[in-house]
Design an enzyme around this catalytic site. Structure first.
Site, PDB file in Angstrom:
ATOM      1  N   HIS A 199      18.239  -3.403  19.947  1.00 52.83           N
ATOM      2  CA  HIS A 199      18.051  -2.826  20.482  1.00 52.83           C
ATOM      3  C   HIS A 199      17.580  -1.702  20.143  1.00 52.83           C
ATOM      4  O   HIS A 199      17.437  -1.282  18.714  1.00 52.83           O
ATOM      5  CB  HIS A 199      19.140  -2.262  21.380  1.00 52.83           C
ATOM      6  CG  HIS A 199      19.534  -4.061  22.569  1.00 52.83           C
ATOM      7  ND1 HIS A 199      20.524  -4.202  23.027  1.00 52.83           N
ATOM      8  CD2 HIS A 199      18.631  -4.917  22.258  1.00 52.83           C
ATOM      9  CE1 HIS A 199      20.159  -5.001  24.261  1.00 52.83           C
ATOM     10  NE2 HIS A 199      19.766  -5.322  23.562  1.00 52.83           N
TER      11      HIS A 199
ATOM     12  N   GLU B 113      18.633   1.893  20.711  1.00 51.61           N
ATOM     13  CA  GLU B 113      19.381   2.842  20.010  1.00 51.61           C
ATOM     14  C   GLU B 113      19.779   2.565  18.686  1.00 51.61           C
ATOM     15  O   GLU B 113      19.906   3.606  17.783  1.00 51.61           O
ATOM     16  CB  GLU B 113      20.729   2.788  21.029  1.00 51.61           C
ATOM     17  CG  GLU B 113      19.961   3.487  22.175  1.00 51.61           C
ATOM     18  CD  GLU B 113      20.063   2.389  23.248  1.00 51.61           C
ATOM     19  OE1 GLU B 113      19.482   0.949  23.346  1.00 51.61           O
ATOM     20  OE2 GLU B 113      20.487   1.934  24.746  1.00 51.61           O
TER      21      GLU B 113
ATOM     22  N   ALA C 223     -15.850 -27.483  30.589  1.00 51.32           N
ATOM     23  CA  ALA C 223     -17.194 -27.592  31.088  1.00 51.32           C
ATOM     24  C   ALA C 223     -17.371 -28.591  31.977  1.00 51.32           C
ATOM     25  O   ALA C 223     -16.070 -29.647  32.129  1.00 51.32           O
ATOM     26  CB  ALA C 223     -17.897 -27.739  29.534  1.00 51.32           C
TER      27      ALA C 223
ATOM     28  N   GLU D 284       1.209 -21.614  30.465  1.00 51.66           N
ATOM     29  CA  GLU D 284      -0.052 -21.970  29.748  1.00 51.66           C
ATOM     30  C   GLU D 284      -0.930 -23.251  30.589  1.00 51.66           C
ATOM     31  O   GLU D 284      -2.368 -22.804  30.349  1.00 51.66           O
ATOM     32  CB  GLU D 284       0.324 -23.015  28.190  1.00 51.66           C
ATOM     33  CG  GLU D 284       1.046 -21.863  27.466  1.00 51.66           C
ATOM     34  CD  GLU D 284       0.775 -23.037  26.087  1.00 51.66           C
ATOM     35  OE1 GLU D 284      -0.423 -23.449  25.596  1.00 51.66           O
ATOM     36  OE2 GLU D 284       1.510 -22.259  25.477  1.00 51.66           O
TER      37      GLU D 284
ATOM     38  N   ALA E 237      -1.845 -22.516  37.207  1.00 58.34           N
ATOM     39  CA  ALA E 237      -1.692 -20.824  36.825  1.00 58.34           C
ATOM     40  C   ALA E 237      -1.918 -20.545  38.098  1.00 58.34           C
ATOM     41  O   ALA E 237      -1.106 -20.064  38.368  1.00 58.34           O
ATOM     42  CB  ALA E 237      -3.005 -20.818  35.736  1.00 58.34           C
TER      43      ALA E 237
ATOM     44  N   ALA F 254      -0.938 -21.994  41.093  1.00 63.90           N
ATOM     45  CA  ALA F 254       0.243 -21.827  41.782  1.00 63.90           C
ATOM     46  C   ALA F 254       1.737 -20.624  41.016  1.00 63.90           C
ATOM     47  O   ALA F 254       2.445 -20.242  41.584  1.00 63.90           O
ATOM     48  CB  ALA F 254       1.871 -23.314  41.212  1.00 63.90           C
TER      49      ALA F 254
END
Lengths: 371, 371
Positions: B58, B60, B173, B279, B285, B287
């Protein structure tokens, strides 16, 4: 070769690489990208210059002026330049005469000038007793200007295509709304493009639908053209009638009632247009892409996702990824990829004429490599 | 206020701005972006740190370690940090205890920790006699982590959506060919994203069509994860059966036979997934976008123009530009816009939850301002 001769030869080679770098700082358009470095007889750099676009000094006078500003005497020096010096009085005087007057003793250039009216500079220089060597780094110089050369050889304007789209390639939403996909910084940049071109062209359907003015208004940046300045010609192309009250009308307006891209380019070339900015709509953009005459593409991409709506480049007739031309990021005129406010600007050049699209890579097993 | 007190207060204010800057260097994902600056009692900077992603120290402890590396003693110092120190033993020990052990006398933090198991750090510190001040620059810290906070509050994984598309927003394509739209550098970067996530998800249709492995293989850059490393979980989502010979199968594979995004996220959260990489394909994507749960978008854009083919984000149900969410370029984890080989990588964050899309500007005449 003596040590001195070798040192001077090395200085000239370095100067040509630097001149190519300088050339890339220029802006594409009616004129080629050219850079120049003036060397003293001992190879010391006296001045540097590049051509900043139509109507501004050519690279050689710019390098002579830079040398003058630095308090250097050009006499007896060598001008290293990426293109054969011009022999032509256009918007500026012939560079051949400027070099002769300045007392330059030698000129080293990369590519020959293919532009009929401007060619012949090397002959003129030799006739005046200036030593001339051509062909140094000629391929690199030709690569920089291959699209410009293709347009000159074809006798047509250099074509810049501008597009403003969503991240997913839409120029309008489903309901037709398209103003504004991009923000004020991108639009101001688009106005700068207009100010650089001899003519700006849109489809006549776009004129009917959007009633654009196609002037080059000032924008957010400090580098704006003067208010009211703009391209010499505003062109509507296509069969849709242009309303009598359309904002595009007035001095410098032309309607080309055709869908034939080569015919339109012929007409504009005959009217003196050497740099054409095509702004759309999408059907016009696609027609110019299909005709293979787009010499550079400036794409403003807004970080908005529409999902549907009018595509930026419809009906290109490309069926497979392997058949799609691969454009490349083009740093001429500034970084190819820039942030403009909330948007991104991409500057792209098409693949060299005749270059094939890359084949689809397949794995050893003969099928596409699985991700 | 004495001159010394004022100087220390100013140092703390500067330190918080620096800590916010440091926080932005971190990588989005399962943990929030946090930065920290350790000050001596007189306001001198002793050390700096930021959280570099799940499994790493972290902010700190990183700042304490940096102070140690510089030979500084943290005792009596002030930790300035953009998030309330955690009180939780996760992949690393509780920061509250680390600060107490180090002898830090005072903690200034920006936003409260909303993450149930980790919250309570300030109480623990106060109980140990450490002075604690919260709420300094809290809005800036919250803005940095608003999507992370939303995911924590909702009890779901932080969702990264990755997409690789043509300039005009196509992922394939017309003939379906999609390998490879982007080049090796972009693909290697995508593999790095996989290595950062707890799980990678694709649609079951994509599994059937493309047979992806979803591992995190090494790539061109020097910063690669070790070969064979990858996300803990590989997920196929959707109703299409996953073939028994699919490359995605094996230890760590899960099939979620649902089209319901919240249900899938619930299931993955219950399995311990705190950072999910989605991905695709495009329907998956879309949805996730429709469900409003995409917390960041990494878009690889290839400079190829397809004109037609599968759109990256189909059927979002957005009808007008005014209704489209405006994403913004996100510099957390590195520049939001990067060149990767021939391609461009955009890193985007969605608009804050509840923020309206911008209205369409109209001219004084009440109609869209003509271009």
């Amino acid at each position: 070769m003596s040590t001195t001769t070798r040192r001077v030869a090395e200085a000239e080679a370095r100067a040509m690489l630097r001149a190519l770098e300088l050339a890339g700082l220029g802006v594409r358009g009616a004129n080629p990208l050219v850079g120049a470095v003036l060397l003293a007889p001992d190879g010391t750099v006296l001045g540097e210059g590049h051509h900043r676009g139509a109507g501004t000094p050519h690279a050689e006078p710019a390098a002579l002026a830079d040398a003058g500003d630095r308090g250097h005497d050009p006499r007896g020096g060598t001008m290293v330049v990426t293109l054969e010096p011009c022999n032509h009085t256009g918007r500026t005087g012939p560079c051949s005469e400027a070099l002769i007057s300045a007392g330059v003793a030698r000129v080293v250039f990369a590519a020959d000038d293919v532009n009929g009216p401007a060619a012949g500079g090397a002959s003129r220089l030799r006739a005046a007793g200036v030593g001339c060597v051509g062909g140094v780094e000629a391929e690199a110089s030709k690569h920089l200007n291959e699209r410009w050369t293709a347009s000159v050889v074809a006798g047509r304007p250099f074509v810049t295509l501008k597009s403003a789209q969503s991240l997913d390639g839409r120029v309008a939403a489903v309901d037709g709304s398209s103003q504004w996909i991009t923000g004020p910084e991108a639009r101001a940049d688009g106005h700068r493009l207009r100010a650089l071109a001899d003519a700006v062209l849109v489809g006549s359907g776009t004129v009917r639908d959007d009633d654009p003015r196609l002037t080059a208004r000032g924008g957010a940046s400090g580098e704006e053209p003067a208010a009211g300045s703009g391209p010499a010609l505003r062109v509507a192309m296509g069969l849709t009638p242009v309303p009598s009250e359309a904002a595009i009308r007035g001095a410098g307006f032309v309607h080309l009632p055709t869908r034939d891209v080569p015919a339109a380019l012929d007409e504009l070339f005959a009217r003196g247009v050497r740099h054409l900015l095509v702004e759309g709509g999408p059907r016009i953009a696609a027609a110019f892409l299909r005709a293979g005459v787009v010499d550079e593409l400036v794409s403003y991409v807004a970080p908005v996702v529409l999902g549907d709506g009018a595509p930026a480049f419809p009906d290109l007739g490309i069926d497979s990824l392997a058949a799609a031309p691969r454009w490349s990021l083009d740093d001429a005129g500034g970084p190819a990829v820039r942030r403009l406010g909330a948007d991104v600007r991409l500057h792209l050049r098409p693949p060299p004429p005749g270059e094939q699209a890359e084949p689809v890579p397949v794995s050893d097993a003969g099928r596409p490599d699985p991700r």
